[in-house]
Scaffold this active site. Structure first.
Site, PDB file in Angstrom:
ATOM      1  N   ARG A 139       0.869  -1.180   0.000  1.00 22.75           N
ATOM      2  CA  ARG A 139       0.000   0.000   0.000  1.00 22.75           C
ATOM      3  C   ARG A 139       0.904   1.227   0.000  1.00 22.75           C
ATOM      4  O   ARG A 139       2.123   1.121   0.106  1.00 22.75           O
ATOM      5  CB  ARG A 139      -1.031  -0.014   1.144  1.00 22.75           C
ATOM      6  CG  ARG A 139      -0.671  -0.660   2.452  1.00 22.75           C
ATOM      7  CD  ARG A 139       0.417   0.012   3.213  1.00 22.75           C
ATOM      8  NE  ARG A 139       0.192   1.429   3.376  1.00 22.75           N
ATOM      9  CZ  ARG A 139       1.130   2.322   3.630  1.00 22.75           C
ATOM     10  NH1 ARG A 139       2.395   1.936   3.747  1.00 22.75           N
ATOM     11  NH2 ARG A 139       0.873   3.595   3.747  1.00 22.75           N
ATOM     12  N   GLY A 140       0.267   2.418  -0.104  1.00 33.51           N
ATOM     13  CA  GLY A 140       1.049   3.649  -0.272  1.00 33.51           C
ATOM     14  C   GLY A 140       1.140   3.922  -1.766  1.00 33.51           C
ATOM     15  O   GLY A 140       1.487   3.015  -2.550  1.00 33.51           O
ATOM     16  N   GLN A 148      -2.036   2.539   9.969  1.00 35.70           N
ATOM     17  CA  GLN A 148      -0.736   2.648   9.276  1.00 35.70           C
ATOM     18  C   GLN A 148       0.275   3.423  10.122  1.00 35.70           C
ATOM     19  O   GLN A 148       1.473   3.182  10.022  1.00 35.70           O
ATOM     20  CB  GLN A 148      -0.907   3.359   7.923  1.00 35.70           C
ATOM     21  CG  GLN A 148      -1.617   2.551   6.865  1.00 35.70           C
ATOM     22  CD  GLN A 148      -3.093   2.855   6.831  1.00 35.70           C
ATOM     23  OE1 GLN A 148      -3.688   3.229   7.838  1.00 35.70           O
ATOM     24  NE2 GLN A 148      -3.701   2.681   5.676  1.00 35.70           N
ATOM     25  N   ASP A 180      -2.021  10.918  -2.092  1.00 35.62           N
ATOM     26  CA  ASP A 180      -2.448   9.872  -3.027  1.00 35.62           C
ATOM     27  C   ASP A 180      -2.823  10.423  -4.391  1.00 35.62           C
ATOM     28  O   ASP A 180      -2.731   9.743  -5.404  1.00 35.62           O
ATOM     29  CB  ASP A 180      -3.618   9.077  -2.446  1.00 35.62           C
ATOM     30  CG  ASP A 180      -3.104   8.157  -1.358  1.00 35.62           C
ATOM     31  OD1 ASP A 180      -2.979   8.620  -0.210  1.00 35.62           O
ATOM     32  OD2 ASP A 180      -2.758   7.007  -1.677  1.00 35.62           O
ATOM     33  N   ASN A 200      -5.308  12.473   0.686  1.00 39.93           N
ATOM     34  CA  ASN A 200      -4.388  11.621   1.452  1.00 39.93           C
ATOM     35  C   ASN A 200      -5.229  10.838   2.451  1.00 39.93           C
ATOM     36  O   ASN A 200      -6.456  10.973   2.507  1.00 39.93           O
ATOM     37  CB  ASN A 200      -3.310  12.471   2.146  1.00 39.93           C
ATOM     38  CG  ASN A 200      -2.196  11.607   2.716  1.00 39.93           C
ATOM     39  OD1 ASN A 200      -1.663  10.733   2.028  1.00 39.93           O
ATOM     40  ND2 ASN A 200      -1.848  11.796   3.972  1.00 39.93           N
ATOM     41  N   LYS A 201      -4.582  10.042   3.236  1.00 46.15           N
ATOM     42  CA  LYS A 201      -5.273   9.166   4.176  1.00 46.15           C
ATOM     43  C   LYS A 201      -6.317   9.909   4.996  1.00 46.15           C
ATOM     44  O   LYS A 201      -6.100  11.035   5.423  1.00 46.15           O
ATOM     45  CB  LYS A 201      -4.217   8.521   5.085  1.00 46.15           C
ATOM     46  CG  LYS A 201      -4.735   7.571   6.145  1.00 46.15           C
ATOM     47  CD  LYS A 201      -5.650   6.486   5.607  1.00 46.15           C
ATOM     48  CE  LYS A 201      -5.036   5.679   4.479  1.00 46.15           C
ATOM     49  NZ  LYS A 201      -6.039   4.870   3.744  1.00 46.15           N
TER      50      LYS A 201
END
Ligand code: MRU
Length: 355
Positions: A47-48, A199, A240, A250-251
């Site tokens: 992931r990422g 995460q 992202d 982003n997250k």
């Protein structure tokens, strides 16, 4: 300093460190079928954003390598199906689509130039390896640009994991922190745990601890309290997908950190490669937000923590550009107005196709 290796191309297949099992277990899987690579992306083995791009490029190379096509025409049909399968894994991180576009462009170039299947197979493996290798240089450059903006001494906050595990280099946000720390800046990292997938707690805390960089793990609801303390000198996160105007996905949880940063006069920075820019969309409103399973909210690592009720899990949020003090890229530091600064940095690459 220790740098995690989330993914590698080997003669046996694509090797991935299972990030779902960290920090308890360090288990590597070897995938020999592109469909397995697609599943690994969807299930978050890897992931990422940048690491997902590397995985997609390797997935394409693997698919072509294992193809039973008897001629280039058959291979073209199969190639399209391989890319389609990989594109349907995760919708928000644009690096995935960037990597697929790059592999498609290389494939088109090769099939125009030769009918030799072996040559095409070998060249696509080389291209995937190149995508991987470039991440290292990219992260190093982002780290150098961003480190200048880190405090000489004090706390720095991040969100989620934008480290080596997420990029296959030294990381973007954590790369900035790492370079600043290696320059002798006395940085102490505040790591929000990043519910629901943790995460921060599982991956960022693990990477920083292994790298010998001082940190304190906090829960997500402590962010405001710490930002108000006056001790946090900067916040740096990954991204992202960054729209043409600088709005950044982003997250989940990043947006509220950025708003609290502004309230408390703490500069909020994004660190991301050019491959995370999506200049085909004008603003963050057009960024597709992945909805993940509610079970990831009602359960932690398989253990139920809530009754059987509806739960929501948008995996990302969008931070409007007005909260972002600067964006660190491998080509320099972009500042507002982002529509101009980002376009200038991206000029050399074609606009991306939104997923
Ligand atoms: O759902 P994830 O773990 O793939 O989300 C990762 C993030 O949001 C990262 O901050 C982002 O991809 C940048 S990684 C350098």
């Amino acid at each position: 300093m220790y740098v995690a290796q989330p993914i590698a191309w080997t003669d046996q297949g694509v090797v991935m460190l299972d990030q779902r099992r960290l920090p308890a277990d360090e288990i590597n899987y070897t995938y020999t079928d592109y469909r397995e690579v697609a599943k690994a992306i969807r299930d978050m083995v890897v992931r990422g954003a940048p690491a997902i791009g590397v995985a997609a490029a390797m997935g394409v190379a693997l698919g072509v390598q294992k193809s039973r096509a008897r001629n280039v025409e058959e291979l073209k049909t199969e190639f399209a199906a391989i890319c389609e399968t990989l594109a349907k894994t995760r919708p928000t991180a644009v690096d995935l689509f960037w990597a697929l576009e790059r592999m498609k462009a290389r494939f088109a170039e090769l099939t125009r130039a030769t009918r030799e299947m072996e040559q095409i197979r070998r060249a696509l493996v080389e291209e995937a390896k190149l995508v991987h290798a470039e991440k290292k240089d990219t992260d190093d450059a982002i780290g150098r640009y961003g480190a200048e903006y880190m405090p000489k001494e004090g706390q720095v906050m991040t969100q989620c994991n934008a480290g080596a595990l997420a990029t296959a280099g030294i990381g973007t946000a954590l790369g900035v922190i790492r370079v600043a720390y290696e320059q002798g800046r006395k940085i102490h990292v505040l790591v929000p745990e990043t519910r629901p997938y943790l995460q921060g707690a599982r991956l960022t805390a693990w990477e920083l601890h292994r790298g010998g960089i001082p940190l304190t793990l906090i829960t997500d609801n402590m962010v405001g309290h710490f930002l108000k303390s006056g001790k946090v000198g900067a916040i740096v996160t990954g991204a992202d997908r960054i729209a043409a105007n600088g709005d950044t996905a982003n997250k989940i949880g990043t947006y509220q950190i950025a708003v609290l940063a502004k309230e408390n006069n703490v500069p909020f920075y994004i660190a991301a490669p050019i491959s995370t820019l999506d200049l085909s969309i004008a603003s963050g409103e057009q960024i597709p937000i992945e909805e993940r399973s509610a079970a990831e909210v009602t359960h932690i690592q398989g253990v139920r923590i809530a009754p059987d009720v509806p739960a929501a899990h948008p995996a990302f949020d969008v931070t409007p550009n007005r909260y972002i003090a600067a964006i660190f890229t491998e080509r320099g530091v972009a500042k507002a107005p982002y529509t101009e600064s980002l376009r200038k940095f991206a000029e050399e690459i074609p606009a991306k196709v939104a997923g």
